[in-house]
Design an enzyme around this catalytic site. Structure first.
Site, PDB file in Angstrom:
ATOM      1  N   ASP A  27       3.994  -4.948   3.699  1.00  0.00           N
ATOM      2  CA  ASP A  27       3.435  -3.880   4.531  1.00  0.00           C
ATOM      3  C   ASP A  27       4.468  -3.907   5.792  1.00  0.00           C
ATOM      4  O   ASP A  27       4.358  -4.643   6.705  1.00  0.00           O
ATOM      5  CB  ASP A  27       2.158  -4.295   5.045  1.00  0.00           C
ATOM      6  CG  ASP A  27       1.304  -3.104   5.464  1.00  0.00           C
ATOM      7  OD1 ASP A  27       2.046  -2.020   5.682  1.00  0.00           O
ATOM      8  OD2 ASP A  27      -0.014  -3.215   5.741  1.00  0.00           O
ATOM      9  N   HIS A  65       0.788  -1.283  -0.083  1.00  0.00           N
ATOM     10  CA  HIS A  65      -0.158   0.112   0.007  1.00  0.00           C
ATOM     11  C   HIS A  65       0.930   1.427   0.073  1.00  0.00           C
ATOM     12  O   HIS A  65       2.049   1.343   0.724  1.00  0.00           O
ATOM     13  CB  HIS A  65      -1.099  -0.223   1.160  1.00  0.00           C
ATOM     14  CG  HIS A  65      -0.448   0.338   2.411  1.00  0.00           C
ATOM     15  ND1 HIS A  65      -0.466   1.494   3.074  1.00  0.00           N
ATOM     16  CD2 HIS A  65      -0.311  -0.464   3.532  1.00  0.00           C
ATOM     17  CE1 HIS A  65      -0.063   1.451   4.290  1.00  0.00           C
ATOM     18  NE2 HIS A  65       0.280   0.102   4.656  1.00  0.00           N
ATOM     19  N   ASP A  97       5.477   2.639   7.472  1.00  0.00           N
ATOM     20  CA  ASP A  97       3.998   2.230   7.048  1.00  0.00           C
ATOM     21  C   ASP A  97       3.356   3.020   6.191  1.00  0.00           C
ATOM     22  O   ASP A  97       2.777   4.127   6.434  1.00  0.00           O
ATOM     23  CB  ASP A  97       3.361   2.027   8.233  1.00  0.00           C
ATOM     24  CG  ASP A  97       1.972   1.707   8.164  1.00  0.00           C
ATOM     25  OD1 ASP A  97       1.630   0.948   7.074  1.00  0.00           O
ATOM     26  OD2 ASP A  97       0.880   1.798   9.010  1.00  0.00           O
ATOM     27  N   HIS A 127       1.761   4.801  12.979  1.00  0.00           N
ATOM     28  CA  HIS A 127       0.704   5.631  12.992  1.00  0.00           C
ATOM     29  C   HIS A 127       0.977   7.055  13.636  1.00  0.00           C
ATOM     30  O   HIS A 127      -0.119   7.581  14.126  1.00  0.00           O
ATOM     31  CB  HIS A 127      -0.520   4.977  13.356  1.00  0.00           C
ATOM     32  CG  HIS A 127      -1.225   3.906  12.110  1.00  0.00           C
ATOM     33  ND1 HIS A 127      -2.256   3.500  12.214  1.00  0.00           N
ATOM     34  CD2 HIS A 127      -0.427   3.505  11.015  1.00  0.00           C
ATOM     35  CE1 HIS A 127      -2.694   2.658  11.261  1.00  0.00           C
ATOM     36  NE2 HIS A 127      -1.482   2.968  10.639  1.00  0.00           N
ATOM     37  N   GLU A 132      -5.499   1.874   1.661  1.00  0.00           N
ATOM     38  CA  GLU A 132      -5.218   0.669   2.558  1.00  0.00           C
ATOM     39  C   GLU A 132      -5.697   1.216   3.976  1.00  0.00           C
ATOM     40  O   GLU A 132      -6.196   0.481   4.828  1.00  0.00           O
ATOM     41  CB  GLU A 132      -4.179   0.204   2.462  1.00  0.00           C
ATOM     42  CG  GLU A 132      -3.734  -0.979   3.391  1.00  0.00           C
ATOM     43  CD  GLU A 132      -3.274  -1.055   4.704  1.00  0.00           C
ATOM     44  OE1 GLU A 132      -3.211  -1.934   5.505  1.00  0.00           O
ATOM     45  OE2 GLU A 132      -2.989   0.249   5.298  1.00  0.00           O
ATOM     46  N   GLU A 133      -5.242   2.413   4.656  1.00  0.00           N
ATOM     47  CA  GLU A 133      -5.326   2.852   5.797  1.00  0.00           C
ATOM     48  C   GLU A 133      -6.826   3.091   6.285  1.00  0.00           C
ATOM     49  O   GLU A 133      -7.018   3.238   7.427  1.00  0.00           O
ATOM     50  CB  GLU A 133      -4.431   4.109   6.126  1.00  0.00           C
ATOM     51  CG  GLU A 133      -2.850   3.699   5.865  1.00  0.00           C
ATOM     52  CD  GLU A 133      -2.417   2.969   7.074  1.00  0.00           C
ATOM     53  OE1 GLU A 133      -3.045   2.335   7.949  1.00  0.00           O
ATOM     54  OE2 GLU A 133      -1.188   2.923   6.773  1.00  0.00           O
TER      55      GLU A 133
END
Length: 472
Positions: free
Chosen positions: A333, A259, A271, A433, A304-305
Protein backbone atom coordinates in the site's frame (compact mmCIF):
# COMPACT_ATOMS: atom_id res chain seq x y z
CA UNK A 1 15.74 -0.67 -13.34
CA UNK A 2 14.98 -4.30 -14.12
CA UNK A 3 14.08 -4.94 -17.72
CA UNK A 4 13.10 -8.62 -17.75
CA UNK A 5 10.04 -9.77 -19.64
CA UNK A 6 7.70 -12.73 -19.45
CA UNK A 7 6.75 -15.30 -16.83
CA UNK A 8 8.87 -17.87 -15.07
CA UNK A 9 6.66 -20.83 -15.97
CA UNK A 10 4.97 -22.10 -19.11
CA UNK A 11 3.02 -25.04 -17.71
CA UNK A 12 -0.60 -25.55 -18.78
CA UNK A 13 -3.05 -23.83 -16.45
CA UNK A 14 -5.62 -25.94 -14.58
CA UNK A 15 -8.91 -24.67 -13.23
CA UNK A 16 -8.61 -22.93 -9.85
CA UNK A 17 -11.64 -23.96 -7.82
CA UNK A 18 -13.00 -21.66 -5.18
CA UNK A 19 -10.41 -18.88 -5.57
CA UNK A 20 -12.93 -16.28 -4.48
CA UNK A 21 -13.65 -18.06 -1.21
CA UNK A 22 -10.21 -19.37 -0.35
CA UNK A 23 -10.98 -23.04 -1.03
CA UNK A 24 -8.08 -25.27 -2.04
CA UNK A 25 -7.79 -26.31 -5.68
CA UNK A 26 -8.02 -29.95 -6.67
CA UNK A 27 -4.89 -32.11 -6.35
CA UNK A 28 -2.61 -32.06 -9.39
CA UNK A 29 0.90 -32.86 -10.54
CA UNK A 30 3.36 -30.49 -8.90
CA UNK A 31 6.64 -29.60 -10.63
CA UNK A 32 9.83 -30.05 -8.67
CA UNK A 33 10.46 -26.79 -6.78
CA UNK A 34 13.14 -24.67 -8.44
CA UNK A 35 15.67 -23.42 -5.85
CA UNK A 36 16.54 -20.47 -8.12
CA UNK A 37 12.93 -19.28 -8.34
CA UNK A 38 13.34 -16.31 -5.99
CA UNK A 39 16.45 -14.99 -7.76
CA UNK A 40 14.88 -15.45 -11.18
CA UNK A 41 11.69 -13.73 -10.06
CA UNK A 42 13.69 -10.70 -8.90
CA UNK A 43 15.54 -10.64 -12.21
CA UNK A 44 12.28 -10.90 -14.17
CA UNK A 45 10.24 -8.38 -12.17
CA UNK A 46 10.37 -4.92 -13.69
CA UNK A 47 9.84 -1.48 -12.19
CA UNK A 48 9.52 -0.13 -15.72
CA UNK A 49 6.72 -2.54 -16.48
CA UNK A 50 5.03 -1.71 -13.17
CA UNK A 51 5.14 1.95 -14.18
CA UNK A 52 3.48 1.03 -17.48
CA UNK A 53 0.59 -0.36 -15.42
CA UNK A 54 0.45 3.00 -13.63
CA UNK A 55 0.12 4.74 -16.99
CA UNK A 56 -2.89 2.55 -17.72
CA UNK A 57 -4.47 3.28 -14.34
CA UNK A 58 -3.92 7.00 -14.91
CA UNK A 59 -5.61 6.75 -18.31
CA UNK A 60 -8.54 4.92 -16.72
CA UNK A 61 -8.96 7.68 -14.12
CA UNK A 62 -8.62 10.44 -16.71
CA UNK A 63 -11.33 8.85 -18.85
CA UNK A 64 -13.68 8.38 -15.88
CA UNK A 65 -14.02 11.66 -14.03
CA UNK A 66 -10.50 11.79 -12.57
CA UNK A 67 -10.69 8.91 -10.08
CA UNK A 68 -11.04 5.15 -9.58
CA UNK A 69 -13.14 5.26 -6.43
CA UNK A 70 -15.76 2.91 -5.03
CA UNK A 71 -18.90 2.67 -7.14
CA UNK A 72 -17.48 4.49 -10.15
CA UNK A 73 -16.81 3.45 -13.77
CA UNK A 74 -13.14 4.13 -13.05
CA UNK A 75 -13.05 1.42 -10.42
CA UNK A 76 -14.87 -1.07 -12.64
CA UNK A 77 -12.41 -0.36 -15.45
CA UNK A 78 -9.51 -0.90 -13.02
CA UNK A 79 -10.93 -4.32 -12.09
CA UNK A 80 -11.25 -5.28 -15.75
CA UNK A 81 -7.71 -4.12 -16.50
CA UNK A 82 -6.09 -6.16 -13.72
CA UNK A 83 -8.29 -9.21 -14.29
CA UNK A 84 -7.72 -9.04 -18.04
CA UNK A 85 -3.93 -8.89 -17.69
CA UNK A 86 -3.98 -11.92 -15.37
CA UNK A 87 -6.27 -13.93 -17.65
CA UNK A 88 -4.11 -13.13 -20.67
CA UNK A 89 -1.14 -14.55 -18.73
CA UNK A 90 -3.06 -17.79 -18.09
CA UNK A 91 -4.41 -17.27 -14.57
CA UNK A 92 -7.91 -18.28 -13.62
CA UNK A 93 -9.36 -15.14 -12.05
CA UNK A 94 -12.30 -14.53 -9.74
CA UNK A 95 -13.87 -11.11 -9.20
CA UNK A 96 -16.18 -11.79 -6.24
CA UNK A 97 -18.60 -9.00 -5.42
CA UNK A 98 -19.60 -7.72 -2.01
CA UNK A 99 -21.96 -5.10 -0.62
CA UNK A 100 -20.50 -1.91 0.79
CA UNK A 101 -21.70 1.47 1.96
CA UNK A 102 -20.66 4.67 0.15
CA UNK A 103 -20.38 7.95 2.02
CA UNK A 104 -20.75 11.65 1.16
CA UNK A 105 -20.53 14.88 3.16
CA UNK A 106 -22.91 17.75 2.44
CA UNK A 107 -21.87 20.04 5.31
CA UNK A 108 -19.18 20.04 7.99
CA UNK A 109 -18.45 22.78 10.54
CA UNK A 110 -16.59 22.91 13.83
CA UNK A 111 -16.38 25.92 16.14
CA UNK A 112 -14.73 26.07 19.55
CA UNK A 113 -15.38 29.03 21.80
CA UNK A 114 -17.17 30.69 18.88
CA UNK A 115 -14.11 30.50 16.58
CA UNK A 116 -14.13 28.27 13.46
CA UNK A 117 -11.71 25.34 13.49
CA UNK A 118 -10.48 23.48 10.41
CA UNK A 119 -11.68 19.89 10.57
CA UNK A 120 -12.61 16.99 8.28
CA UNK A 121 -15.55 14.67 8.82
CA UNK A 122 -14.59 11.05 9.36
CA UNK A 123 -15.89 8.67 6.73
CA UNK A 124 -19.23 7.10 7.71
CA UNK A 125 -19.72 9.50 10.56
CA UNK A 126 -23.41 9.95 11.36
CA UNK A 127 -24.94 13.39 10.93
CA UNK A 128 -25.35 15.63 13.94
CA UNK A 129 -25.75 19.18 15.20
CA UNK A 130 -24.19 19.30 18.65
CA UNK A 131 -23.38 22.20 20.97
CA UNK A 132 -21.73 21.02 24.17
CA UNK A 133 -18.66 21.45 26.40
CA UNK A 134 -15.35 19.95 25.32
CA UNK A 135 -14.09 17.01 27.38
CA UNK A 136 -10.40 16.14 26.85
CA UNK A 137 -9.22 12.55 27.23
CA UNK A 138 -5.66 11.56 28.11
CA UNK A 139 -3.78 12.39 24.90
CA UNK A 140 -1.58 9.30 24.85
CA UNK A 141 -0.95 6.55 22.29
CA UNK A 142 -4.10 4.61 23.25
CA UNK A 143 -6.38 7.61 23.73
CA UNK A 144 -10.04 6.55 23.43
CA UNK A 145 -9.30 2.88 22.75
CA UNK A 146 -10.72 1.56 26.02
CA UNK A 147 -14.05 2.26 27.71
CA UNK A 148 -12.12 3.21 30.85
CA UNK A 149 -10.54 6.13 28.98
CA UNK A 150 -13.94 7.86 29.04
CA UNK A 151 -14.42 7.72 32.81
CA UNK A 152 -15.81 11.04 34.01
CA UNK A 153 -17.10 12.12 30.59
CA UNK A 154 -20.12 14.41 31.09
CA UNK A 155 -23.27 13.22 29.34
CA UNK A 156 -23.69 14.95 26.00
CA UNK A 157 -20.11 16.28 25.82
CA UNK A 158 -17.94 16.51 22.73
CA UNK A 159 -14.82 14.47 23.42
CA UNK A 160 -11.28 15.13 22.20
CA UNK A 161 -9.08 12.04 21.71
CA UNK A 162 -5.73 11.48 20.04
CA UNK A 163 -5.13 9.27 17.03
CA UNK A 164 -3.36 5.98 17.70
CA UNK A 165 -3.41 2.20 18.21
CA UNK A 166 -7.08 1.37 17.58
CA UNK A 167 -9.39 2.19 14.64
CA UNK A 168 -11.26 5.50 14.67
CA UNK A 169 -14.56 3.63 14.72
CA UNK A 170 -13.66 1.99 18.03
CA UNK A 171 -12.95 5.38 19.58
CA UNK A 172 -16.30 6.65 18.30
CA UNK A 173 -18.19 3.62 19.60
CA UNK A 174 -16.56 4.04 23.00
CA UNK A 175 -17.57 7.71 23.00
CA UNK A 176 -21.20 6.81 22.36
CA UNK A 177 -21.19 4.12 25.05
CA UNK A 178 -19.89 6.74 27.51
CA UNK A 179 -22.77 9.07 26.66
CA UNK A 180 -20.80 11.60 24.59
CA UNK A 181 -22.59 13.39 21.75
CA UNK A 182 -19.60 13.92 19.47
CA UNK A 183 -15.91 13.10 18.98
CA UNK A 184 -12.91 15.05 17.71
CA UNK A 185 -9.79 13.02 16.85
CA UNK A 186 -6.47 14.87 16.83
CA UNK A 187 -3.92 13.69 14.29
CA UNK A 188 -0.34 12.87 15.23
CA UNK A 189 0.91 14.83 12.20
CA UNK A 190 0.24 18.15 10.51
CA UNK A 191 -1.64 18.41 7.25
CA UNK A 192 -5.01 17.13 6.03
CA UNK A 193 -6.52 14.36 8.13
CA UNK A 194 -8.60 11.77 6.28
CA UNK A 195 -10.04 8.86 8.24
CA UNK A 196 -13.04 6.58 8.37
CA UNK A 197 -15.13 4.99 11.08
CA UNK A 198 -15.53 1.96 8.83
CA UNK A 199 -18.52 -0.32 8.71
CA UNK A 200 -19.36 0.02 12.42
CA UNK A 201 -22.69 0.75 14.13
CA UNK A 202 -23.33 2.86 17.23
CA UNK A 203 -20.95 5.74 16.57
CA UNK A 204 -21.26 9.50 17.23
CA UNK A 205 -20.65 12.42 14.86
CA UNK A 206 -16.87 12.36 14.46
CA UNK A 207 -14.38 14.74 12.88
CA UNK A 208 -10.60 14.94 12.64
CA UNK A 209 -8.18 17.83 13.20
CA UNK A 210 -4.44 18.34 12.71
CA UNK A 211 -1.94 17.77 15.51
CA UNK A 212 -1.45 21.50 16.17
CA UNK A 213 -5.19 22.11 16.31
CA UNK A 214 -5.51 19.12 18.62
CA UNK A 215 -2.82 20.53 20.91
CA UNK A 216 -4.65 23.86 21.06
CA UNK A 217 -7.98 22.20 21.83
CA UNK A 218 -6.43 20.02 24.53
CA UNK A 219 -5.67 23.23 26.43
CA UNK A 220 -9.35 24.28 26.37
CA UNK A 221 -11.33 21.73 28.40
CA UNK A 222 -14.85 22.97 29.01
CA UNK A 223 -14.89 25.28 25.97
CA UNK A 224 -18.21 25.36 24.12
CA UNK A 225 -18.01 23.27 20.94
CA UNK A 226 -20.46 23.26 18.05
CA UNK A 227 -20.09 20.33 15.69
CA UNK A 228 -22.29 20.24 12.58
CA UNK A 229 -22.13 17.29 10.20
CA UNK A 230 -24.57 16.55 7.39
CA UNK A 231 -23.70 13.21 5.79
CA UNK A 232 -25.34 10.52 3.70
CA UNK A 233 -24.57 6.82 3.41
CA UNK A 234 -25.73 4.66 0.53
CA UNK A 235 -25.43 0.97 -0.33
CA UNK A 236 -23.17 0.00 -3.22
CA UNK A 237 -21.57 -3.12 -4.70
CA UNK A 238 -17.86 -3.57 -5.34
CA UNK A 239 -15.49 -6.36 -6.37
CA UNK A 240 -12.16 -7.87 -5.43
CA UNK A 241 -9.81 -9.54 -7.90
CA UNK A 242 -8.29 -12.88 -6.81
CA UNK A 243 -5.98 -15.31 -8.63
CA UNK A 244 -3.91 -18.27 -7.41
CA UNK A 245 -1.16 -20.41 -8.91
CA UNK A 246 -2.16 -23.91 -9.89
CA UNK A 247 1.09 -25.34 -8.55
CA UNK A 248 2.47 -25.45 -5.03
CA UNK A 249 0.84 -26.90 -1.94
CA UNK A 250 -2.73 -25.50 -1.75
CA UNK A 251 -2.75 -26.18 1.98
CA UNK A 252 0.14 -23.68 2.46
CA UNK A 253 -0.73 -20.50 0.58
CA UNK A 254 1.49 -17.44 0.37
CA UNK A 255 -0.90 -14.52 -0.14
CA UNK A 256 -0.11 -10.99 -1.29
CA UNK A 257 -2.58 -8.14 -1.71
CA UNK A 258 -3.01 -4.47 -2.55
CA UNK A 259 -6.06 -2.23 -2.65
CA UNK A 260 -7.25 -1.24 -6.10
CA UNK A 261 -9.55 1.71 -5.33
CA UNK A 262 -8.67 5.40 -5.10
CA UNK A 263 -10.33 8.14 -3.09
CA UNK A 264 -12.88 10.26 -4.99
CA UNK A 265 -10.55 13.27 -4.87
CA UNK A 266 -8.01 11.91 -7.33
CA UNK A 267 -6.69 9.07 -9.51
CA UNK A 268 -4.81 7.37 -6.66
CA UNK A 269 -1.64 6.54 -8.57
CA UNK A 270 0.65 6.26 -5.56
CA UNK A 271 -2.28 5.36 -3.28
CA UNK A 272 -2.59 2.67 -4.34
CA UNK A 273 -1.75 2.35 -7.99
CA UNK A 274 1.84 1.62 -7.00
CA UNK A 275 0.88 -1.34 -4.79
CA UNK A 276 -1.52 -2.56 -7.48
CA UNK A 277 1.10 -2.28 -10.22
CA UNK A 278 3.91 -3.87 -8.18
CA UNK A 279 1.69 -6.81 -7.28
CA UNK A 280 0.48 -7.24 -10.86
CA UNK A 281 4.02 -7.16 -12.24
CA UNK A 282 5.20 -9.81 -9.76
CA UNK A 283 2.15 -12.00 -10.47
CA UNK A 284 2.77 -11.84 -14.22
CA UNK A 285 6.49 -12.50 -13.74
CA UNK A 286 5.76 -15.53 -11.55
CA UNK A 287 3.15 -16.94 -13.91
CA UNK A 288 0.21 -19.20 -13.09
CA UNK A 289 2.19 -22.45 -12.66
CA UNK A 290 5.65 -21.82 -11.20
CA UNK A 291 7.94 -24.52 -9.85
CA UNK A 292 7.16 -23.66 -6.23
CA UNK A 293 6.72 -25.61 -3.01
CA UNK A 294 3.75 -23.50 -1.85
CA UNK A 295 0.82 -22.03 -3.71
CA UNK A 296 0.76 -18.24 -4.21
CA UNK A 297 -2.46 -16.23 -4.17
CA UNK A 298 -2.75 -12.61 -5.32
CA UNK A 299 -5.59 -10.25 -4.43
CA UNK A 300 -6.59 -6.71 -5.32
CA UNK A 301 -9.05 -5.29 -2.81
CA UNK A 302 -12.04 -3.04 -3.38
CA UNK A 303 -13.36 -0.39 -1.00
CA UNK A 304 -10.21 -0.09 1.11
CA UNK A 305 -10.57 3.67 1.23
CA UNK A 306 -13.92 3.42 3.03
CA UNK A 307 -12.75 1.07 5.77
CA UNK A 308 -10.85 -1.98 4.43
CA UNK A 309 -14.16 -3.44 3.29
CA UNK A 310 -13.01 -5.71 0.44
CA UNK A 311 -10.30 -7.44 2.45
CA UNK A 312 -12.56 -7.65 5.49
CA UNK A 313 -15.38 -9.28 3.53
CA UNK A 314 -12.89 -11.71 2.01
CA UNK A 315 -11.47 -12.81 5.36
CA UNK A 316 -14.94 -13.02 6.92
CA UNK A 317 -16.04 -15.38 4.14
CA UNK A 318 -13.19 -17.84 4.78
CA UNK A 319 -14.05 -21.03 6.60
CA UNK A 320 -11.75 -21.84 9.54
CA UNK A 321 -10.07 -24.47 7.37
CA UNK A 322 -9.54 -22.04 4.48
CA UNK A 323 -8.11 -19.40 6.81
CA UNK A 324 -5.57 -21.91 8.12
CA UNK A 325 -4.44 -22.61 4.55
CA UNK A 326 -3.16 -19.03 4.27
CA UNK A 327 0.36 -19.32 5.66
CA UNK A 328 1.01 -15.56 5.58
CA UNK A 329 -0.18 -12.30 4.05
CA UNK A 330 1.96 -9.58 2.39
CA UNK A 331 0.46 -6.09 1.98
CA UNK A 332 1.46 -3.46 -0.60
CA UNK A 333 0.00 0.00 0.00
CA UNK A 334 1.85 3.05 -1.37
CA UNK A 335 5.28 1.86 -2.50
CA UNK A 336 6.33 4.78 -4.71
CA UNK A 337 5.91 7.89 -2.55
CA UNK A 338 7.67 10.96 -3.99
CA UNK A 339 9.66 11.60 -0.77
CA UNK A 340 9.97 7.92 0.09
CA UNK A 341 10.73 6.07 3.24
CA UNK A 342 11.52 2.38 3.12
CA UNK A 343 9.21 1.01 5.77
CA UNK A 344 8.48 -2.58 6.75
CA UNK A 345 5.61 -3.47 9.08
CA UNK A 346 6.96 -4.25 12.54
CA UNK A 347 5.93 -7.87 12.91
CA UNK A 348 7.86 -8.51 16.13
CA UNK A 349 7.06 -5.15 17.79
CA UNK A 350 10.78 -4.53 18.27
CA UNK A 351 10.16 -0.80 17.81
CA UNK A 352 7.75 -0.77 20.77
CA UNK A 353 5.49 1.75 19.00
CA UNK A 354 1.69 1.62 18.97
CA UNK A 355 0.14 -1.78 18.44
CA UNK A 356 1.80 -5.00 19.55
CA UNK A 357 3.37 -7.70 17.38
CA UNK A 358 1.55 -9.48 14.60
CA UNK A 359 0.53 -13.14 14.84
CA UNK A 360 3.32 -15.71 15.24
CA UNK A 361 5.33 -15.78 12.04
CA UNK A 362 5.01 -12.03 11.39
CA UNK A 363 8.56 -11.53 12.65
CA UNK A 364 9.83 -13.86 9.94
CA UNK A 365 7.85 -11.94 7.32
CA UNK A 366 9.39 -8.67 8.51
CA UNK A 367 12.87 -10.19 8.45
CA UNK A 368 12.57 -11.47 4.88
CA UNK A 369 11.14 -8.17 3.60
CA UNK A 370 13.98 -6.29 5.31
CA UNK A 371 16.55 -8.65 3.80
CA UNK A 372 15.08 -8.15 0.34
CA UNK A 373 15.27 -4.37 0.70
CA UNK A 374 18.89 -4.75 1.80
CA UNK A 375 19.53 -6.78 -1.34
CA UNK A 376 18.65 -3.72 -3.44
CA UNK A 377 20.81 -1.46 -1.27
CA UNK A 378 18.22 -0.02 1.11
CA UNK A 379 18.11 -0.25 4.90
CA UNK A 380 14.47 -0.66 5.88
CA UNK A 381 12.92 0.62 9.11
CA UNK A 382 9.92 -0.60 11.04
CA UNK A 383 6.46 0.92 10.87
CA UNK A 384 3.56 0.14 13.18
CA UNK A 385 0.60 -2.11 12.45
CA UNK A 386 -1.77 0.84 13.00
CA UNK A 387 -4.78 -0.75 11.31
CA UNK A 388 -4.86 1.62 8.34
CA UNK A 389 -4.47 -0.93 5.55
CA UNK A 390 -5.60 -4.35 4.42
CA UNK A 391 -3.34 -6.39 6.68
CA UNK A 392 -5.80 -5.55 9.48
CA UNK A 393 -8.41 -8.29 8.83
CA UNK A 394 -5.67 -10.89 8.34
CA UNK A 395 -4.04 -10.02 11.66
CA UNK A 396 -7.43 -10.23 13.38
CA UNK A 397 -7.83 -13.72 11.91
CA UNK A 398 -4.46 -14.79 13.34
CA UNK A 399 -2.67 -14.90 9.96
CA UNK A 400 1.02 -13.85 10.01
CA UNK A 401 1.32 -10.58 8.12
CA UNK A 402 3.73 -7.94 6.90
CA UNK A 403 4.26 -5.55 4.05
CA UNK A 404 6.03 -2.62 2.43
CA UNK A 405 5.16 1.07 2.66
CA UNK A 406 6.90 4.27 1.53
CA UNK A 407 4.81 6.66 3.65
CA UNK A 408 1.68 8.79 3.34
CA UNK A 409 0.93 12.18 4.92
CA UNK A 410 3.35 11.65 7.80
CA UNK A 411 6.53 13.76 7.96
CA UNK A 412 9.91 12.34 7.02
CA UNK A 413 12.42 13.11 9.76
CA UNK A 414 15.82 14.68 9.22
CA UNK A 415 17.42 11.40 10.27
CA UNK A 416 15.38 9.49 7.69
CA UNK A 417 16.38 11.99 5.00
CA UNK A 418 20.02 11.33 5.90
CA UNK A 419 19.38 7.59 5.70
CA UNK A 420 17.31 7.47 2.51
CA UNK A 421 17.65 10.83 0.80
CA UNK A 422 14.77 13.16 0.12
CA UNK A 423 13.55 16.08 2.21
CA UNK A 424 13.34 15.99 5.98
CA UNK A 425 10.48 17.91 7.58
CA UNK A 426 8.22 17.27 4.56
CA UNK A 427 5.53 14.62 4.00
CA UNK A 428 6.42 11.35 2.36
CA UNK A 429 3.57 12.10 -0.03
CA UNK A 430 2.27 15.66 -0.18
CA UNK A 431 -0.39 14.58 -2.68
CA UNK A 432 -1.87 11.93 -0.40
CA UNK A 433 -5.64 11.70 -1.07
CA UNK A 434 -5.49 14.69 -3.43
CA UNK A 435 -6.06 15.31 -7.12
CA UNK A 436 -2.30 15.65 -7.67
CA UNK A 437 -1.73 11.93 -6.91
CA UNK A 438 -0.94 11.26 -10.57
CA UNK A 439 1.89 9.44 -12.36
CA UNK A 440 3.98 12.57 -11.74
CA UNK A 441 3.66 11.86 -8.01
CA UNK A 442 5.63 8.58 -8.12
CA UNK A 443 9.30 8.04 -7.30
CA UNK A 444 10.32 5.45 -9.88
CA UNK A 445 13.45 4.38 -8.00
CA UNK A 446 11.40 3.60 -4.89
CA UNK A 447 8.85 1.74 -7.00
CA UNK A 448 11.55 -0.34 -8.67
CA UNK A 449 13.19 -1.22 -5.35
CA UNK A 450 9.90 -2.28 -3.83
CA UNK A 451 8.98 -4.38 -6.87
CA UNK A 452 12.28 -6.25 -6.41
CA UNK A 453 11.77 -6.60 -2.65
CA UNK A 454 8.26 -7.98 -3.18
CA UNK A 455 9.48 -10.36 -5.88
CA UNK A 456 12.27 -11.70 -3.67
CA UNK A 457 9.92 -12.14 -0.72
CA UNK A 458 7.20 -13.91 -2.72
CA UNK A 459 9.82 -16.15 -4.31
CA UNK A 460 11.44 -17.01 -1.00
CA UNK A 461 8.18 -17.93 0.74
CA UNK A 462 6.95 -19.78 -2.35
CA UNK A 463 9.92 -22.10 -1.81
CA UNK A 464 10.01 -22.34 1.98
CA UNK A 465 7.95 -21.18 4.95
CA UNK A 466 10.88 -21.46 7.35
CA UNK A 467 10.13 -19.29 10.39
CA UNK A 468 6.38 -19.28 9.75
CA UNK A 469 4.62 -21.82 11.99
CA UNK A 470 1.58 -23.80 10.90
CA UNK A 471 -1.68 -22.94 12.68
CA UNK A 472 -3.98 -25.38 14.43
Amino acid sequence: MRAGRGGLAAIAVLLLAGCGTGAAPAAQAVPTPDPTLAARLVATASGDRAFAHLDRLQAIATANGGNRALGTPGYDASVEYVAGALREAGFTVDTPSFDVRSFAVQDQRLTVGGAPVEATAMGFSPSGNVTAPLHVLAMDATSGCEAADFAGTPAGAVVLAKRGTCPFGVKSQNAKTAGAAGLIVANTEEGPFDGTLGDLPDTVPTTGVSSSVGDALAAKPGAVVTLVLATTTQEATSRNVVAQTTTGDPARVVMAGAHLDSVPEGPGINDNGTGTAALLDVALALGPAPASQNAVRFAWWGAEEVGLVGSTRYVEALSPEDAKRIALYLNLDMVGSPNPGYLVYDGDDSDRVGAGPGPAGSAAVEQVLTEQLAAVGVQGSGTDFDGRSDYGPFIEAGIPSGGLFTGAEETKTAEQATQWGGQGGAPYDGCYHRACDTVANVDRVALDRNVDALAGTVGRFALTLSGVPGRQ
